[in-house]
Write a protein that holds these residues in place. Structure first.
Motif, short mmCIF file in Angstrom:
data_model
loop_
_atom_site.label_atom_id
_atom_site.label_comp_id
_atom_site.label_asym_id
_atom_site.label_seq_id
_atom_site.Cartn_x
_atom_site.Cartn_y
_atom_site.Cartn_z
N LEU A 109 0.91 -1.36 -0.09
CA LEU A 109 0.02 0.12 0.05
C LEU A 109 0.76 1.34 0.13
N HIS A 110 2.01 1.21 -0.50
CA HIS A 110 2.95 2.45 -0.44
C HIS A 110 2.21 3.48 -1.64
N ALA A 144 0.13 -0.49 7.64
CA ALA A 144 -0.42 0.99 7.15
C ALA A 144 -0.79 1.61 8.32
N TYR A 155 2.37 5.87 3.32
CA TYR A 155 0.90 5.45 3.27
C TYR A 155 -0.40 6.70 3.09
N THR A 157 -4.08 7.21 3.48
CA THR A 157 -5.35 6.51 3.78
C THR A 157 -6.50 6.53 2.96
#
Ligand SMILES: [Zn+2]
Length: 281
Positions: A109-110, A144, A155, A157
């Motif tokens: 999730l970078h 994350a 990260y 959101t």
């Protein structure tokens, strides 16, 4: 546009355009005098990088691996990364609509791997791929959400929380088959739960190892990214990946190579992996 077939499947590279990262951060402990022979940094010591998403058309499903940086960065971040947010334009060029995507897989999730998961509509993040089920490892989401000071800047959101809340994003625990012929395999190192995507059709295999082997300049097992949280595991897992990818002639897709989106790997003179460009075959 790079396109090829793999057994009964069609594979297409869809780029979100190049961006720029600090060369030292990308090459970690490798001295600059060594890495600058492979890529020339600019006056800010930045190097160009690709954002290669992979579209897999299996005949029954359209699967998209990774969604680039996207269109949600602040002006300040855009001036740092100089990204271009071209993925939607390249969807048009490829003749496919975001509505046709059935599955989106994020390797982790970078921000530079899941940016087009969502876009802002009237200031709110909404899914770019409305019909798709999104997949990521549960452990990656947990990390994350920790917002650890080491890597919380990586990260955003808005790239995943709205999709998790609406249950459009499914959280996996370990290796899994997503649709027939497309599976994910966890290779810790860059993050604890980085997942590669493995595609099999007609006896052929393609792999998207993501930041485990981000580009053709990082093939040496010890040339791991400065960003890696567990560099020793990255090295072990690169060996593990090559042990299959080289003898089984996997087509390897490079997430961040701005020049060579995919290649076969073979062992070079010193026993180190080198690329064989499929375009030269
Ligand atoms: Zn990453």
């Amino acid at each position: 546009m790079d396109r090829t077939t793999l057994g009964d499947f069609e594979l297409t590279i869809l780029s979100d355009g190049n961006y720029y990262m600090d060369g030292g951060a990308m090459f970690g402990v490798v001295p600059k005098v060594m890495w600058e022979k492979r890529i020339t940094p600019d006056e800010r010591n930045n190097i160009p990088m690709g954002l290669n998403s992979l579209l897999i058309r299996t005949g029954s499903h359209n699967v998209l691996v990774e969604t680039g940086i996207g269109s949600k960065l602040s002006e300040k971040s855009r001036s740092i990364y100089r990204n271009r947010a071209l993925l939607m334009k390249n969807f048009e060029v490829a003749g496919i609509s975001p509505d046709e995507i059935d599955v989106v897989i994020n390797t982790h999730l970078h921000f530079d791997h899941c940016g087009w998961n969502t876009y802002y509509k009237d200031g709110k993040p909404v899914p770019t791929f409305p019909r798709a089920t999104y997949y990521v490892q549960a452990g990656e989401v947990e990390h994350a959400h920790e917002q650890h000071e080491r890597d919380r800047v990586s990260y955003m959101t808005d790239n995943y929380d709205p999709l998790i809340q609406s249950e459009q994003m499914k959280l996996l625990r370990g290796d899994a088959e997503i649709v027939p012929g497309v599976s994910v395999k966890v290779y810790p190192g860059h993050t604890r739960n980085l997942q590669a995507v493995i595609v099999r059709s007609g006896g052929k295999v393609a792999a998207y190892p993501s930041d485990l082997v981000s580009d053709a300049k990082h093939l040496d097992p010890t040339w791991v990214l400065g960003y890696d949280l567990y560099p020793l595991e990255s090295i072990d897992n690169k060996h593990r990946f090559y042990e299959l990818a080289i003898p089984e002639q996997w087509l390897v897709v490079f997430t961040h190579d701005h020049e060579l989106p995919w290649a076969y790997l073979e062992l070079g003179e010193k026993g180190r992996p080198v690329t064989r460009d499929i375009r030269q075959k």
